[in-house]
Design a protein around this motif. Structure first.
Motif, mmCIF file in Angstrom:
data_model
loop_
_atom_site.group_PDB
_atom_site.id
_atom_site.type_symbol
_atom_site.label_atom_id
_atom_site.label_comp_id
_atom_site.label_asym_id
_atom_site.label_seq_id
_atom_site.Cartn_x
_atom_site.Cartn_y
_atom_site.Cartn_z
ATOM 1 N N GLY A 65 0.818 -1.214 0.000
ATOM 2 C CA GLY A 65 0.000 0.000 0.000
ATOM 3 C C GLY A 65 0.842 1.250 0.000
ATOM 4 N N THR A 66 0.151 2.368 0.145
ATOM 5 C CA THR A 66 0.831 3.663 0.105
ATOM 6 C C THR A 66 1.771 3.839 1.294
ATOM 7 O OG1 THR A 66 -1.109 4.590 1.208
ATOM 8 C CG2 THR A 66 -1.007 4.779 -1.178
ATOM 9 N N ASP A 67 1.557 3.094 2.390
ATOM 10 C CA ASP A 67 2.414 3.227 3.567
ATOM 11 C C ASP A 67 3.614 2.286 3.526
ATOM 12 O OD1 ASP A 67 0.688 5.114 4.590
ATOM 13 O OD2 ASP A 67 -0.532 3.625 5.638
ATOM 14 N N ALA A 68 3.710 1.467 2.497
ATOM 15 C CA ALA A 68 4.830 0.535 2.405
ATOM 16 C C ALA A 68 6.131 1.289 2.182
ATOM 17 C CB ALA A 68 4.600 -0.450 1.254
ATOM 18 N N PRO A 69 7.239 0.785 2.755
ATOM 19 C CA PRO A 69 8.528 1.476 2.566
ATOM 20 C C PRO A 69 8.936 1.496 1.104
ATOM 21 C CG PRO A 69 8.842 -0.728 3.494
ATOM 22 C CD PRO A 69 7.368 -0.443 3.546
ATOM 23 N N ARG A 70 9.462 2.611 0.660
ATOM 24 C CA ARG A 70 9.899 2.758 -0.719
ATOM 25 C C ARG A 70 11.321 3.313 -0.732
ATOM 26 N NH1 ARG A 70 6.079 2.011 -4.459
ATOM 27 N NH2 ARG A 70 3.951 1.817 -3.716
ATOM 28 N N PRO A 71 12.009 3.205 -1.869
ATOM 29 C CA PRO A 71 13.385 3.704 -1.937
ATOM 30 C C PRO A 71 13.469 5.162 -1.494
ATOM 31 C CG PRO A 71 12.829 2.443 -3.900
ATOM 32 C CD PRO A 71 11.566 2.601 -3.122
ATOM 33 N N SER A 72 14.495 5.474 -0.682
ATOM 34 C CA SER A 72 14.627 6.838 -0.167
ATOM 35 C C SER A 72 15.128 7.804 -1.231
ATOM 36 C CB SER A 72 15.591 6.848 1.026
ATOM 37 O OG SER A 72 16.849 6.306 0.643
ATOM 38 N N ALA A 101 13.361 6.166 -19.630
ATOM 39 C CA ALA A 101 14.170 7.091 -20.422
ATOM 40 C C ALA A 101 13.366 8.311 -20.848
ATOM 41 C CB ALA A 101 14.722 6.366 -21.647
ATOM 42 N N ASP A 102 12.031 8.177 -20.885
ATOM 43 C CA ASP A 102 11.157 9.302 -21.238
ATOM 44 C C ASP A 102 10.798 10.142 -20.023
ATOM 45 O OD1 ASP A 102 10.742 8.452 -24.071
ATOM 46 O OD2 ASP A 102 9.859 6.718 -23.076
ATOM 47 N N ARG A 103 11.438 9.835 -18.880
ATOM 48 C CA ARG A 103 11.198 10.548 -17.621
ATOM 49 C C ARG A 103 9.751 10.383 -17.151
ATOM 50 N NH1 ARG A 103 13.223 16.518 -17.808
ATOM 51 N NH2 ARG A 103 12.880 16.255 -15.563
ATOM 52 N N ILE A 104 9.280 9.162 -17.260
ATOM 53 C CA ILE A 104 7.983 8.800 -16.684
ATOM 54 C C ILE A 104 8.251 7.910 -15.480
ATOM 55 C CG2 ILE A 104 5.753 7.685 -17.079
ATOM 56 C CD1 ILE A 104 6.152 10.188 -18.750
ATOM 57 N N ASP A 105 7.822 8.361 -14.306
ATOM 58 C CA ASP A 105 7.976 7.550 -13.095
ATOM 59 C C ASP A 105 6.789 6.599 -12.984
ATOM 60 O OD1 ASP A 105 10.070 9.242 -12.775
ATOM 61 O OD2 ASP A 105 9.342 10.197 -10.936
ATOM 62 N N ILE A 106 7.098 5.288 -12.843
ATOM 63 C CA ILE A 106 6.040 4.273 -12.767
ATOM 64 C C ILE A 106 6.189 3.504 -11.464
ATOM 65 C CG2 ILE A 106 4.975 2.295 -13.900
ATOM 66 C CD1 ILE A 106 6.339 3.166 -16.496
ATOM 67 N N SER A 107 5.107 3.393 -10.713
ATOM 68 C CA SER A 107 5.130 2.633 -9.466
ATOM 69 C C SER A 107 3.775 1.981 -9.238
ATOM 70 C CB SER A 107 5.484 3.539 -8.276
ATOM 71 O OG SER A 107 4.497 4.557 -8.117
ATOM 72 N N LEU A 108 3.775 0.950 -8.395
ATOM 73 C CA LEU A 108 2.536 0.303 -7.972
ATOM 74 C C LEU A 108 2.202 0.868 -6.602
ATOM 75 C CD1 LEU A 108 3.364 -3.387 -9.001
ATOM 76 C CD2 LEU A 108 2.452 -1.522 -10.406
ATOM 77 N N SER A 109 1.381 1.899 -6.566
ATOM 78 C CA SER A 109 1.139 2.611 -5.314
ATOM 79 C C SER A 109 0.303 1.816 -4.326
ATOM 80 C CB SER A 109 0.453 3.953 -5.600
ATOM 81 O OG SER A 109 -0.812 3.763 -6.205
ATOM 82 N N ARG A 110 -0.401 0.810 -4.833
ATOM 83 C CA ARG A 110 -1.219 0.002 -3.929
ATOM 84 C C ARG A 110 -1.528 -1.343 -4.590
ATOM 85 N NH1 ARG A 110 -3.789 2.336 0.273
ATOM 86 N NH2 ARG A 110 -5.246 1.088 1.494
ATOM 87 N N ILE A 111 -1.411 -2.415 -3.790
ATOM 88 C CA ILE A 111 -1.793 -3.752 -4.244
ATOM 89 C C ILE A 111 -2.647 -4.376 -3.136
ATOM 90 C CG2 ILE A 111 -1.016 -6.022 -5.009
ATOM 91 C CD1 ILE A 111 1.601 -4.782 -5.869
ATOM 92 N N GLU A 112 -3.857 -4.793 -3.490
ATOM 93 C CA GLU A 112 -4.792 -5.316 -2.501
ATOM 94 C C GLU A 112 -5.296 -6.699 -2.905
ATOM 95 O OE1 GLU A 112 -7.502 -1.679 -1.277
ATOM 96 O OE2 GLU A 112 -7.000 -1.631 -3.412
ATOM 97 N N THR A 132 -3.062 -0.725 -8.145
ATOM 98 C CA THR A 132 -3.152 0.690 -8.474
ATOM 99 C C THR A 132 -1.803 1.143 -9.023
ATOM 100 O OG1 THR A 132 -4.772 1.092 -6.710
ATOM 101 C CG2 THR A 132 -3.635 3.022 -7.617
ATOM 102 N N VAL A 133 -1.783 1.535 -10.283
ATOM 103 C CA VAL A 133 -0.559 1.975 -10.957
ATOM 104 C C VAL A 133 -0.516 3.495 -10.945
ATOM 105 C CG1 VAL A 133 0.768 1.907 -13.091
ATOM 106 C CG2 VAL A 133 -0.607 -0.079 -12.420
ATOM 107 N N ARG A 134 0.634 4.023 -10.552
ATOM 108 C CA ARG A 134 0.805 5.478 -10.488
ATOM 109 C C ARG A 134 1.836 5.913 -11.527
ATOM 110 N NH1 ARG A 134 0.123 9.909 -7.209
ATOM 111 N NH2 ARG A 134 1.835 11.395 -7.072
ATOM 112 N N LEU A 135 1.483 6.904 -12.323
ATOM 113 C CA LEU A 135 2.381 7.479 -13.319
ATOM 114 C C LEU A 135 2.616 8.955 -12.996
ATOM 115 C CD1 LEU A 135 0.890 6.038 -16.655
ATOM 116 C CD2 LEU A 135 2.718 5.072 -15.245
ATOM 117 N N VAL A 136 3.878 9.364 -13.063
ATOM 118 C CA VAL A 136 4.233 10.776 -12.872
ATOM 119 C C VAL A 136 4.995 11.214 -14.114
ATOM 120 C CG1 VAL A 136 5.413 12.476 -11.455
ATOM 121 C CG2 VAL A 136 4.390 10.457 -10.377
ATOM 122 N N ASN A 137 4.516 12.263 -14.757
ATOM 123 C CA ASN A 137 5.153 12.751 -15.981
ATOM 124 C C ASN A 137 6.183 13.825 -15.624
ATOM 125 O OD1 ASN A 137 5.888 13.575 -18.510
ATOM 126 N ND2 ASN A 137 3.825 14.044 -19.221
#
Length: 218
Positions: A65-72, A101-112, A132-137
């Motif tokens: 989930g969103t509270d899971a530890p992620r890379p600092s 390489a296109d500077r798109i950040d992709i993460s799995l912000s939540r898995i239930e 839940t897939v999160r994309l940041v442009n």
């Protein structure tokens, strides 16, 4: 006098026939007053206490989930397993972030873990994961989200997982402007016994290398 008496008999008979018909009609109306109302009673009335209730839903359980530890620190672009178009990037953990390489950040912000509900043709109800897939442009060009494709597989041989739309599916749509973020929700039928090794792929752009997340989702 005898002839006059005989002429009144048919009239008297007709009178009795009319009265009999009226009595029959009244009797039918009274009977209908007692029988019809119960049949027309609204179906939404409360059912007796002994009637079966609806099947209880299984509440979702967070796997990641969103509270899971992620890379600092912001990770560098994942190394590519191949330079050919449509190739996949080297898999990362489910709680990591892929910077393309296109500077798109992709993460799995939540898995239930949820109970999947068949809503469309070809879907099968059963144990499922909701991702839940999160994309940041972070780039300079807008990203067309209509082409984003998310898939899931189980095991070393990557057996394709079935797809679902309920509960709570919400695929990406529209366009993602530079500096903005968006989330899409996807469901896959993965039995609990097969969640030790699950792969989730995110194809975010036609011709770009596919982001791959792999790990234990039990």
């Amino acid at each position: 006098m005898v002839e006059a008496h005989d002429e009144k008999k048919p009239a008297r008979s007709r009178t009795w026939i009319v009265l009999s018909v009226l009595i029959a009609v009244i009797a039918l109306a009274v009977a209908a007053a007692f029988i019809v109302p119960p049949l027309l009673a609204p179906s939404g009335q409360p059912t007796p206490s002994g009637s079966p209730s609806a099947t209880p839903t299984v509440p979702p359980r967070d796997i990641v989930g969103t509270d899971a530890p992620r890379p600092s620190a912001t990770p560098s672009p994942a190394p590519s397993a191949s330079d050919s178009p449509f190739a996949e990037l080297t898999p990362v953990a489910p709680d990591a972030t892929v910077v393309t390489a296109d500077r798109i950040d992709i993460s799995l912000s939540r898995i239930e873990a949820v109970q999947g509900e068949a809503a469309l043709a070809g879907e099968t109800s059963g144990p499922a994961i909701r991702v839940t897939v999160r994309l940041v442009n972070e780039g300079s060009d807008p990203l067309d989200l209509e082409y984003v494709t998310v898939n899931a597989y189980s095991g070393k041989d990557r057996t394709p997982a079935g797809t679902l739309t309920q509960p709570g599916g919400a695929p990406f749509e529209g366009s993602l402007a530079p500096g903005d973020s968006a989330e899409g929700v996807y469901l896959f039928t993965v039995p609990e016994s097969d969640r030790k090794d699950v792969t989730v792929t995110v194809d975010y752009l036609l011709g770009a290398q596919v982001a791959v997340f792999r790990g234990d989702l039990r």
